[in-house]
Design an enzyme around this catalytic site. Structure first.
Site, PDB file in Angstrom:
ATOM      1  NE  ARG A  18      -2.222  -1.421   3.417  1.00 27.13           N
ATOM      2  CZ  ARG A  18      -2.619  -1.224   4.659  1.00 27.13           C
ATOM      3  NH1 ARG A  18      -3.765  -0.631   4.914  1.00 27.13           N
ATOM      4  NH2 ARG A  18      -1.878  -1.623   5.669  1.00 27.13           N
ATOM      5  CG  ASN A  36      -3.871  -4.694   3.110  1.00 25.77           C
ATOM      6  OD1 ASN A  36      -3.350  -4.747   2.004  1.00 25.77           O
ATOM      7  ND2 ASN A  36      -3.164  -4.505   4.217  1.00 25.77           N
TER       8      ASN A  36
END
Length: 91
Positions: A18, A36
């Site tokens: 990320r 996520n």
């Protein structure tokens, strides 16, 4: 401008994906988000100039050093309402 919704599979959680994606998306002046998912995949919405979106997609196929991306499902989407690219909480 184009926007794509992405679902990335493989080893994409717990490897810094990320943060890696946020850094690259911001460098490319893209808008959207990444998070996520509870099922172990990574989800993102990416919007901007088509060449920049495609460049990020190519980079995502490799991912950060510890990642192992096995699949990316991409669909066209509506662009995000807000500018910038952010990391969201797991959804």
């Amino acid at each position: 401008m184009i926007a794509k919704h992405l679902i990335l599979s493989g080893r994409v959680q717990g490897v810094g994906f990320r943060d890696w994606m946020v850094t690259r998306a911001r460098r490319l002046a893209l808008a959207g988000w990444v998070r996520n998912r509870a099922d172990g995949t990574l989800e993102a919405l990416v919007a901007g100039d088509a060449p920049a979106v495609e460049e990020l997609l190519r980079a995502c196929r490799r991912g950060p050093p510890l990642a192992d991306v096995t699949d990316i499902v991409e669909t066209f989407a509506e662009p995000p309402a807000e500018p910038g690219f952010v990391k969201r909480a797991t959804g």
